[in-house]
Design an enzyme around this catalytic site. Structure first.
Site, PDB file in Angstrom:
ATOM      1  CD  GLN A  93      -0.916  -0.742   3.663  1.00  0.00           C
ATOM      2  OE1 GLN A  93      -2.132  -0.808   3.642  1.00  0.00           O
ATOM      3  NE2 GLN A  93      -0.214  -1.230   4.675  1.00  0.00           N
ATOM      4  CG  HIS A 104      -5.078   3.142  19.416  1.00  0.00           C
ATOM      5  ND1 HIS A 104      -4.410   4.264  18.961  1.00  0.00           N
ATOM      6  CD2 HIS A 104      -4.964   2.221  18.433  1.00  0.00           C
ATOM      7  CE1 HIS A 104      -3.894   4.018  17.771  1.00  0.00           C
ATOM      8  NE2 HIS A 104      -4.215   2.789  17.428  1.00  0.00           N
ATOM      9  CG  ASP A 156      -1.124   2.744  15.008  1.00  0.00           C
ATOM     10  OD1 ASP A 156      -1.203   2.473  16.219  1.00  0.00           O
ATOM     11  OD2 ASP A 156      -2.109   2.712  14.240  1.00  0.00           O
ATOM     12  CD  GLU A 211       0.827  -3.726  10.071  1.00  0.00           C
ATOM     13  OE1 GLU A 211       0.723  -3.653   8.824  1.00  0.00           O
ATOM     14  OE2 GLU A 211      -0.088  -3.430  10.855  1.00  0.00           O
ATOM     15  CG  ASP A 257      -1.691 -13.192   5.720  1.00  0.00           C
ATOM     16  OD1 ASP A 257      -2.584 -12.678   6.437  1.00  0.00           O
ATOM     17  OD2 ASP A 257      -1.927 -13.750   4.636  1.00  0.00           O
ATOM     18  N   GLY A 258      -1.597 -11.713   9.156  1.00  0.00           N
ATOM     19  CA  GLY A 258      -2.363 -12.047  10.343  1.00  0.00           C
ATOM     20  C   GLY A 258      -3.438 -13.085  10.097  1.00  0.00           C
ATOM     21  CG  ASP A 310      -5.587  -1.457  15.171  1.00  0.00           C
ATOM     22  OD1 ASP A 310      -6.310  -0.808  14.389  1.00  0.00           O
ATOM     23  OD2 ASP A 310      -4.657  -0.950  15.824  1.00  0.00           O
ATOM     24  N   PRO A 354      -4.947  -4.985   1.595  1.00  0.00           N
ATOM     25  CG  PRO A 354      -3.234  -3.941   2.753  1.00  0.00           C
ATOM     26  CD  PRO A 354      -4.102  -3.788   1.545  1.00  0.00           C
TER      27      PRO A 354
END
Length: 282
Positions: free
Chosen positions: A31, A62, A86, A106, A138-139, A157, A164
Site C-alpha cells: 500500500q 485505541h 502504529d 502486522e 499475514d495475520g 486493528d 491487504p
C-alpha cells in the site's frame, strides 16, 4: 519543507481533510504509506490515501478498541493483535499488568518502521516491552495456523475492508479467531462507521453473532474518520462478558485514559440508534 495545504481522504462523495504537509510517502509492497504533519492533530498516518491515525486523535480509537475486551475477558494472559502497526493498540493492551504475552502480527513492515520513527508517542514503550512480540507477516495466516484455545483476547486493528485488510472481514477468518480463543475470551474488531460504511458494519456485526453466539457494537467518534462516527464490535461465546467491566482492571488503567471509562463504555454500548437496532435484529 513543502508549503502547507489540504490533505484529504475522499470517500463516497465527501472529503475528510486536514491542513498540513506530507513529510514522508512511499509505496510499500502492500500500500501507499503517508506520514503527514497537521496543524490540528499533529503527525498522522494514511494508508492508500485513507486516514488511519494521528497524534491528537488516536486515543479515541485505541482506548475504545482495547479496554472493553481486556476488562471483560475472564483472563488476559495471552493477547493477539492482528494489524495495529502504529503501536497504539499494543500500548493500551500492555497497560494491563495481567498481560503476560502480546503477539502483534502486522503485514506491512514499513508501517511499523515509520510509526516508530515519526509517531513514537503512539507505541510508547510497547516496542521494548519484554511481553511484546512483533511478527511482520499475514495475520490471517497466523490465525489459521495458531493452536486451538491459545489466546485470551484477539483484537483486529485493521484498515477498511479493501486491499491487504480485505480478508479481515469474512467468515473463515472470524471462525479461526473463535477457534483460537480460550474459554472466557473476548474478540474485538473495529467495525467501520455505521454511517459511511453502513452495510459493511451491519454485515460484520451479524456475521460475528453467527460465528461467536454473542456480539455487540459499541459506538463512539473519531473525528478525522469518514463521518466522524465510528464503531467497534466485541464478541464472545459464553455471553456478553465484554459489557461487564472487571473493577480491579478498570481501576488500574482509568486514570491514564482520555476517552474510556466504565461509564463511557456503558453509554457507548447503549448508544445504538433505532435504525441500526432494527437492522441488526432482522
Amino acid at each position: 519543507m513543502p508549503e502547507p495545504g489540504w490533505i484529504d481522504e475522499i470517500f463516497d462523495g465527501v472529503r475528510y481533510g486536514l491542513e498540513g504537509t506530507v513529510v514522508a510517502e512511499e509505496q510499500s509492497a502492500f500500500q501507499r504509506v503517508s506520514i503527514i504533519e497537521s496543524k490540528r492533530y499533529g503527525k498522522g498516518l494514511l494508508l492508500d490515501g485513507c486516514w488511519m491515525t494521528a497524534e491528537g486523535q488516536e486515543r479515541h480509537y485505541h482506548e475504545s478498541l482495547v479496554h472493553p475486551a481486556l476488562c471483560g475477558a475472564e483472563a488476559i494472559d495471552r493477547v493477539l493483535v492482528i494489524g495495529g502497526g502504529d503501536g497504539g493498540t499494543a500500548r493500551e493492551c500492555l497497560r494491563h499488568g495481567s498481560v503476560q504475552e502480546l503477539h502483534m502480527v502486522e503485514i506491512d513492515g514499513l508501517v511499523v518502521d515509520w510509526s516508530k520513527q515519526h509517531l513514537p508517542s503512539l507505541g510508547g514503550g510497547c516496542w521494548t516491552d519484554p511481553r511484546f512480540q512483533l511478527s511482520v507477516g499475514d495475520g490471517i495466516a497466523w490465525a489459521a495456523a495458531a493452536a486451538d484455545a491459545s489466546y485470551n483476547v484477539v483484537i483486529v486493528d485493521g484498515s477498511d475492508p479493501a486491499g491487504p485488510a480485505e480478508g479481515l472481514f469474512n467468515r473463515a477468518f472470524f471462525e479461526n479467531c473463535r477457534r483460537i480463543l480460550k474459554p472466557g475470551g473476548v474478540f474485538a474488531t473495529q467495525s467501520e462507521s455505521p454511517e459511511a460504511f453502513r452495510q459493511v458494519h451491519i454485515d460484520t456485526v451479524k456475521l460475528l453473532r453467527e460465528v461467536f453466539g454473542y456480539a455487540d457494537p459499541m459506538y463512539g467518534w473519531v473525528p478525522m474518520y469518514p463521518s466522524g462516527w465510528w464503531s467497534w464490535t466485541f464478541a464472545a461465546t459464553d455471553g456478553a462478558r465484554y459489557r461487564q467491566v472487571q473493577a480491579d482492571r478498570a481501576a488500574a488503567i482509568a486514570a491514564g485514559c482520555e476517552i474510556w471509562s466504565p461509564r463511557w463504555q456503558r453509554g457507548a454500548f447503549d448508544a445504538i440508534p433505532a435504525f441500526m437496532e432494527r437492522a441488526l435484529n432482522q
